[in-house]
Design a protein around this motif. Sequence first.
Motif, short mmCIF file in Angstrom:
data_model
loop_
_atom_site.label_atom_id
_atom_site.label_comp_id
_atom_site.label_asym_id
_atom_site.label_seq_id
_atom_site.Cartn_x
_atom_site.Cartn_y
_atom_site.Cartn_z
N ILE A 2 -29.38 89.22 -14.03
CA ILE A 2 -28.50 88.35 -13.27
C ILE A 2 -29.29 87.82 -12.07
CG2 ILE A 2 -26.36 89.46 -14.01
CD1 ILE A 2 -26.31 90.97 -11.36
N PHE A 3 -28.66 86.97 -11.28
CA PHE A 3 -29.36 86.34 -10.15
C PHE A 3 -29.87 87.40 -9.16
CE2 PHE A 3 -28.25 81.57 -9.67
CZ PHE A 3 -28.62 81.35 -10.99
N GLY A 4 -30.95 87.03 -8.46
CA GLY A 4 -31.52 87.89 -7.45
C GLY A 4 -32.43 88.95 -8.01
N ASN A 5 -32.92 88.73 -9.25
CA ASN A 5 -33.79 89.69 -9.91
C ASN A 5 -33.11 91.05 -10.06
OD1 ASN A 5 -36.16 90.44 -11.24
ND2 ASN A 5 -37.13 91.19 -9.36
N GLN A 6 -31.79 91.01 -10.26
CA GLN A 6 -31.01 92.22 -10.47
C GLN A 6 -30.67 92.38 -11.95
OE1 GLN A 6 -30.20 94.35 -7.74
NE2 GLN A 6 -31.70 92.95 -6.80
N LYS A 7 -30.36 93.60 -12.34
CA LYS A 7 -29.98 93.86 -13.73
C LYS A 7 -28.68 94.66 -13.78
CE LYS A 7 -34.23 93.27 -16.28
NZ LYS A 7 -34.85 93.56 -17.58
N VAL A 8 -27.91 94.40 -14.84
CA VAL A 8 -26.68 95.13 -15.08
C VAL A 8 -26.72 95.67 -16.51
CG1 VAL A 8 -25.31 93.78 -13.46
CG2 VAL A 8 -25.48 93.03 -15.84
N GLY A 9 -26.03 96.76 -16.75
CA GLY A 9 -25.99 97.31 -18.09
C GLY A 9 -24.93 96.61 -18.94
N ARG A 10 -25.25 96.34 -20.18
CA ARG A 10 -24.30 95.72 -21.10
C ARG A 10 -24.05 96.69 -22.25
NH1 ARG A 10 -22.80 91.22 -18.07
NH2 ARG A 10 -24.63 89.98 -17.49
N THR A 11 -22.82 97.11 -22.41
CA THR A 11 -22.50 98.06 -23.48
C THR A 11 -21.99 97.38 -24.74
OG1 THR A 11 -20.30 98.36 -22.51
CG2 THR A 11 -22.01 99.95 -21.88
N HIS A 12 -21.53 96.12 -24.61
CA HIS A 12 -21.01 95.38 -25.76
C HIS A 12 -21.72 94.03 -25.83
CE1 HIS A 12 -17.46 97.90 -24.36
NE2 HIS A 12 -17.79 98.42 -25.52
N VAL A 13 -22.71 93.95 -26.70
CA VAL A 13 -23.55 92.75 -26.76
C VAL A 13 -23.41 92.07 -28.12
CG1 VAL A 13 -25.91 91.85 -26.70
CG2 VAL A 13 -25.21 93.66 -25.11
N LEU A 14 -23.12 90.77 -28.08
CA LEU A 14 -23.10 89.92 -29.28
C LEU A 14 -24.29 88.99 -29.19
CD1 LEU A 14 -21.91 88.38 -31.74
CD2 LEU A 14 -20.55 87.06 -30.10
N ARG A 15 -25.08 88.95 -30.26
CA ARG A 15 -26.18 87.99 -30.35
C ARG A 15 -25.95 87.10 -31.58
NH1 ARG A 15 -30.36 89.29 -26.85
NH2 ARG A 15 -30.32 91.42 -26.04
N THR A 16 -26.13 85.81 -31.40
CA THR A 16 -25.96 84.88 -32.51
C THR A 16 -27.26 84.14 -32.77
OG1 THR A 16 -25.24 83.00 -31.15
CG2 THR A 16 -23.54 84.54 -31.89
N THR A 17 -27.42 83.69 -33.99
CA THR A 17 -28.59 82.90 -34.37
C THR A 17 -28.18 81.83 -35.35
OG1 THR A 17 -30.77 82.96 -35.44
CG2 THR A 17 -29.17 84.63 -36.13
N LEU A 18 -28.81 80.68 -35.23
CA LEU A 18 -28.55 79.60 -36.18
C LEU A 18 -29.11 79.93 -37.55
CD1 LEU A 18 -27.47 76.71 -36.64
CD2 LEU A 18 -29.68 75.85 -35.87
N ASN A 19 -30.13 80.77 -37.59
CA ASN A 19 -30.74 81.15 -38.87
C ASN A 19 -29.73 81.84 -39.77
OD1 ASN A 19 -33.80 82.19 -37.19
ND2 ASN A 19 -33.25 80.18 -37.95
N SER A 20 -29.80 81.52 -41.05
CA SER A 20 -29.01 82.27 -42.02
C SER A 20 -29.58 83.67 -42.14
CB SER A 20 -29.05 81.58 -43.39
OG SER A 20 -30.38 81.63 -43.91
N LEU A 21 -28.83 84.58 -42.72
CA LEU A 21 -29.32 85.95 -42.88
C LEU A 21 -30.61 86.00 -43.69
CD1 LEU A 21 -29.07 89.02 -42.56
CD2 LEU A 21 -27.48 89.01 -44.50
N PRO A 22 -30.74 85.31 -44.83
CA PRO A 22 -32.00 85.37 -45.59
C PRO A 22 -33.20 84.87 -44.79
CG PRO A 22 -30.23 84.52 -46.98
CD PRO A 22 -29.69 84.57 -45.58
#
Length: 211
Positions: free
Chosen positions: A15-35
């Motif tokens: 996050i701003f100010g060169n700070q970090k926070v913990g994320r316990t629930h993360v969703l990542r998406t990609t345009l790539n198909s699974l194959p």
Amino acid sequence: MAEGKYEYKTDVNLIFGNQKVGRTHVLRTTLNSLPVWKIRNPEVSLSPFRDRTIGITKDASVIDGEMWVFGINATLSQDIVAAVKVAANYFDITPSKILMDIYAKNLNVDGEHEMGNKALIDANKVLYKNICKALSEAAKWLGVSNNINFYVFSKNNNNKIPQPDLHEALKSGGATSVTTDTHMPKVKIGSNDGEKFIPQLSNFHLATLKI
């Protein structure tokens, strides 16, 4: 959103100010198909499954405790809704927890080598504008009322979309404010085809979307 190679996934704890926070629930998406994603990331173990929660079939997999959803076009609100529903159901949380902080790194349209510089900048402005609109539309569809923090890694002198153009695009997509952090984090930037990656200092922007 719009992840490429797993090895160079976006730092969603910053996050701003060169700070970090913990994320316990993360969703990542990609345009790539699974194959396609599996070919580009052969070293990553997957346990893929298919989801049709909202009538759209999407492949997904939990990787190191994070939910990945494949074939997600970030300019389409229905794709965002589908991905968020998958993650919310898996983590047993409300969609608002997923759509609170969104991260993207150096988004870029396909076919850049066939465009002149101005055409590429204009195309990328449309890309960011449409993503902001899709995020807002998805939030409304999901009943989310909290503000969305849309974090973007992109150098101010990025010749594919310089800072003034990036900020203009984010605001035209509905952002009520756009700011740039004074700290420049070091990130790994890759090509659209996932073949080339380089570490570099990047500017860090925050667009606020009020739903």
